[in-house]
Scaffold this motif. Structure first.
Motif: not given
Ligand code: TD4
Ligand code: NA
Ligand code: ZN
Length: 305
Positions: A4, A78, A88-89, A92-93, A97-99, A122, A125, A127
């Motif tokens: 992350t 990222h 952002a979601l 992640i999907k 590993t960073s948003v 985040a 999850m 992240i």
């Protein structure tokens, strides 16, 4: 290994070095970033903007994720300038590993609200999150922030913002701007402001718009037919000083764009008979690797992995 953003940036802030966060849009850029970081034993972040996701999608994300997982140094993927909770979601999907949730163009209260929503989701999850307070100058593809509206980050506001959002790292406006035209000669960096914020906040700080736009690359770009105006980037000394005062993540895109284009243009100009893609993109990858190597040296992350 794929980790992350926090796994990379918390040690960087504590160790007073910067970590390059380089934008990618294809395989060769990704290889130049990650292979150079491995060779120099340096942690690194690879970032994709929403434009890059539109351009390369899961195909490109998977290239980054696969190289990161097999890398012998820590690498995070990222989302750069995420413009909404949904964006952002989705990232992640996709395996990011960073948003970043960039709600800096909203009023303070809305920025807090939007950022807090992303942080809660985040963190659920595992992240880590980057948020932004204050506005850069320069052109962000969909946002043109002209000089008079560009405002620098207020240190006291930054403390409130971090407390109320829980963001893991914070992009601050300190004089940098996106693109190749950051100001005449040596662009102004507000070191006093950075050092005030450093004393008030213990989380990693992020500098956007940190390409150096090296004169040598600009000249080569012109020499092989490129057209570019009075281009200036952030001086190495200014970046080095910033990394001693809390800046742990340093965003670089323009330098790699120029480097790749120089590599391709020089081949097309000097070897007009060439049409083997490996002979065209290979040298471009080399030019980019040299730029990444220089930047990692300036940031002090060499040997930290
Ligand atoms: O801070 C930076 C990079 O700053 P730099 O221009 O100094 O390299 N970034 O966040 C990179 C922004 C790139 C977004 O461009 P697209 O939407 O066209 O993908
Ligand atoms: Na970012
Ligand atoms: Zn940026």
């Amino acid at each position: 290994m794929l980790v992350t953003g926090n796994d990379i940036l918390v040690p960087a802030r504590a160790g007073k070095y910067g970590v390059g966060s380089f934008n990618t849009n294809n395989m060769e850029i990704t290889q130049a970033i990650i292979h150079t970081a491995e060779r120099l034993r340096s942690p690194v972040m690879v970032q994709m903007s929403e434009g890059a996701i539109k351009y390369g999608g899961q195909d490109l994300a998977n290239i980054v994720i696969d190289l990161a997982e097999r890398a012998t140094v820590p690498v995070a993927l990222h989302l750069d300038h995420g413009s909404s909770y949904e964006s952002a979601l989705k990232a992640i999907k996709m395996g990011f590993t960073s948003v970043m949730i960039d709600a800096s163009h909203h009023q303070f209260a809305e920025n807090i609200q939007e950022t807090r929503r992303v942080v809660e989701a985040a963190h659920a999850m595992g992240i880590s999150v980057e948020a932004e307070l204050g506005r850069l100058g320069g052109i962000e593809e969909h946002i043109v922030v002209d000089e008079k509206d560009a405002f620098l980050t207020d240190p006291e506001e930054a403390v409130q913002f971090v407390e109320q959002t829980g963001t893991d790292y914070l992009a601050i406006a300190i004089g940098t701007s996106h693109g190749a035209y950051k100001g005449k000669g040596r662009p102004f960096i507000d070191h006093e402001r950075i050092e005030k914020i450093e004393k008030l906040l213990s989380i990693p700080l992020v500098a956007h718009g940190s390409s150096g736009v090296p004169a040598e690359i600009v000249q080569r770009f012109r020499d092989c037919g490129g057209e570019i105006g009075d281009a200036f980037g952030i001086a190495d000394e200014d970046l080095q000083r910033a990394t001693q005062h809390g800046i742990a993540k340093v965003n670089v895109d323009t330098d790699l764009r120029l480097a790749m284009t120089v590599g391709v243009r020089e081949i097309l100009k000097n070897s007009p008979k060439e049409f083997d893609p490996r002979k065209i993109m290979g040298p471009a990858r080399e030019v980019m690797s040299k730029i990444v190597e220089h930047k990692l040296g300036v940031l002090g992350s060499v040997g930290k992995a």
